[in-house]
Design a protein around this motif. Sequence first.
Motif, mmCIF file in Angstrom:
data_model
loop_
_atom_site.group_PDB
_atom_site.id
_atom_site.type_symbol
_atom_site.label_atom_id
_atom_site.label_comp_id
_atom_site.label_asym_id
_atom_site.label_seq_id
_atom_site.Cartn_x
_atom_site.Cartn_y
_atom_site.Cartn_z
ATOM 1 N N SER A 4 -6.711 10.519 3.676
ATOM 2 C CA SER A 4 -7.069 9.647 4.552
ATOM 3 C C SER A 4 -6.612 8.328 4.241
ATOM 4 N N ASN A 5 -6.133 8.283 2.966
ATOM 5 C CA ASN A 5 -5.698 6.729 2.800
ATOM 6 C C ASN A 5 -4.197 6.746 3.303
ATOM 7 N N LEU A 6 -3.316 8.014 3.288
ATOM 8 C CA LEU A 6 -2.087 8.131 3.715
ATOM 9 C C LEU A 6 -2.127 7.994 5.100
ATOM 10 N N VAL A 7 -3.042 8.626 5.990
ATOM 11 C CA VAL A 7 -3.461 8.391 7.360
ATOM 12 C C VAL A 7 -3.373 6.899 7.815
ATOM 13 N N PHE A 61 -2.368 4.310 6.277
ATOM 14 C CA PHE A 61 -1.121 3.577 6.089
ATOM 15 C C PHE A 61 -0.117 3.998 7.263
ATOM 16 N N GLN A 62 -0.242 5.318 7.570
ATOM 17 C CA GLN A 62 0.743 5.588 8.690
ATOM 18 C C GLN A 62 0.180 4.927 10.152
ATOM 19 N N LEU A 63 -0.891 4.621 9.996
ATOM 20 C CA LEU A 63 -1.635 4.110 11.572
ATOM 21 C C LEU A 63 -1.013 2.626 11.468
ATOM 22 N N ALA A 121 0.718 -1.237 0.139
ATOM 23 C CA ALA A 121 -0.017 0.033 0.034
ATOM 24 C C ALA A 121 0.969 1.238 -0.074
ATOM 25 N N GLU A 122 2.047 1.147 0.561
ATOM 26 C CA GLU A 122 2.765 2.518 0.779
ATOM 27 C C GLU A 122 3.149 3.309 -0.287
ATOM 28 N N PRO A 123 3.540 2.607 -1.412
ATOM 29 C CA PRO A 123 4.046 3.654 -2.758
ATOM 30 C C PRO A 123 2.698 4.299 -3.318
ATOM 31 N N TYR A 124 1.694 3.380 -3.328
ATOM 32 C CA TYR A 124 0.335 4.267 -3.940
ATOM 33 C C TYR A 124 -0.271 5.317 -3.008
#
Length: 561
Positions: A223-226, A228-230, A198-201
Motif C-alpha cells: 500500500s505504501n508502494l502504491v 508512492f506510484q500514485l 519516499a521512493e527508496p524506502y
Amino acid sequence: MFERELARALHLSRRGAYRDATDAMELALVAANSERDRARALILIAHNLPRQGDLQAALRRASEAVAVAHAIDGPDQDRWIAEAMTELCYVYAQFQMGRDAIQAGWQALAAARRASDPVREAWALNRLAVANAIADQIDQACRDTLQALEIAQQQHDASDRELMLSCLNNLAHFWLQAHGEALRDDEPAAAAIALAQAEPYAVRAAELVREEGNPFLIVVSLSNLVEFQLGAGAIDEALAITDEYEQLSLRNGYAGLVQQARAQRAQLQLKRDDGAGATDAFEALEAMRMLVAQPAPHQLPARLRRQLAIAMHRGYKQRGEPAKALEAHELLSALERQSARNAMALQTEAMLIRQEFEQAQARAEHALQDARRERERANQAEQEQQRLRHEAAELGRMAHEDALTGLNNRRHAEFALPLLLERARQEGQGIALGMLDIDHFKQVNDGFGHGIGDQVLQKVAQLVKRQLRSADLIARVGGEEFMLVFVGATPAKAQEICERLRAVVAGHSWGELTRGLRVTISIGLAAGAAPARPQQLIELADQALYVAKDSGRNRVQFQPT
C-alpha cells in the motif's frame, strides 16, 4: 502450557493471524508462573491489539505490562521496561496523545540503552518516531527511524526482519505524508522532494517483504508502494499492485486495508483520466464519493478520507462542475471538524482508562506498603510480597473487567453509559442499548454442571465481542446477562446487529463443548433518540427482553425510545 501457547501465538503472528494469536497469548497469560512470563505475554498482546483496531484493550494491556516490568527484580529489568514502554508509546501515539507518547518513548529508549540492548533500542527509536510524527515533527521522526534502521541492518537475526520492515515502511509513510501535505498547501517543489525521499524506502520494503510469510506486512508495504506510484504517475503498475494487495487483504480479513485499496484505486483512475485529458471521470469520482460517505465500521481513516475529498474537489473543479467541487470542499471542512472531535473523544477515553488504571495501582501500592509493615511484624516477607505483587498487577484489570469473560463489568458499564448518552446527545446521534440474556442458563448449570456453564459464558462473550466494533460497549452485568451499547446506530442497524449476534450464538457448534448442549440468546433492544436518563434506556431494554423471553426466547425484541 505457557510455552506451548506462546509458541502457537508467535507462529500465528508471523502468519498475520493476529486475532487468533491474541487469543493464544491470553491463554498463555493465564498460565504464566512468573513476572517475566506475564510481562512477555502482556507485551505481545499489546503489540498485536492495535493491528486489530482494539486500542482500548491495547492501552490496558500495555499499562499492565509496564507495571509488571517495573515489578521484575533482577539485572534484566531494564530490558522488560524498554519493551513495555515501547508498546505503551505506540498505543499513546494511536490515541493521538503526542506528548504522552513521546515521554513513554524516551523512557523506553533510556531503559534500552541502560540494558545495552541494540534491538530494543531500535524498536524504541522506531516507536518514538511514530510519536514525533503524530506531533507533526516529521524531520525528527525521520531521524529517529533512520537511526533505528541503521541498528536493524547490523543485526543478523531473522526475527528482527519485522523491525527492518517497520523502519522502511515508516520512513516511506512519513515522507508520503509530507508529500500529501505539500500538495495540499500547493507547494509542488516541496512535494517533489518528499516524494523522492519516499521512493527508496517504499521500493526496498516492497522488495524485502516478498520474502516474508506474513500477509499483513506484505499488504502494508504494497500500500505504501502504491501511494508512492500514485504520486510518481506510475498508474498502470500501481493499479496492478492495488489489485494484488486488495485480494490478499480480502483473503485474510483485513477489512480496513481492503477499503484503503479501493480508495487508492479510485485516486489512480482519476489521475489516469486526468493524464489522458479525459473529461468523463464519473466512475472514479463516484467511487470516491461512496468511499468517503461510508459509515463505521467500514469508514476510512481520517487522513485517507481527507485525501479523497481533496481529489474530488480538484477533479470536479477541473471538469467545470463548481457545485460538486463546492460540495467536496464543504465535505473536507466537515471532515476536519469531525476529525478534531474524534481525536478529542479518543484522547478522553484514553485518559479515563489511564485514570482507572492509576487509581487501581495507587490502591495496590497502598496495600503493598501495609503488607510490608505487616511483614516486618510477622516475619513473612517473601510470601506476602509475592502475593501483593500479583495483586498489584491484577488490580488494574479487575477494576474494569469481568474476571470470567474478560469483558467490561457492571461497574464499568454504569460509569460509561452516562458518558455515551451525553456524547450521543451532543453529536445529535441516536443510541441503542441491548440487554442480552442466555436462554435457560439455569438448565445448563443444572444439567451439565457449573464448569460447563462458565465455559458457555466465556464462549458467548467471545462470539459476541468478535461481531462488534471496538467503539461499542459490551459488558457482563449479571450472571448470564450482558449489556450492549451502540452510539450512532439507527434502530434498523441496531436490530440487524442484534439479529446477527443471535444467529451466531444459535449457529455455534455447542455440541463440541459437551454432547447434547444447545445455547440460544434473547435480546431486548431499545433504540432511537437519546433519552434524558440512562435508566430510561435500561428499563426499555429490560421490558423488551421480558417480551422476548415471554414470546418463546431465541429472538430479538425491539422497543423504540
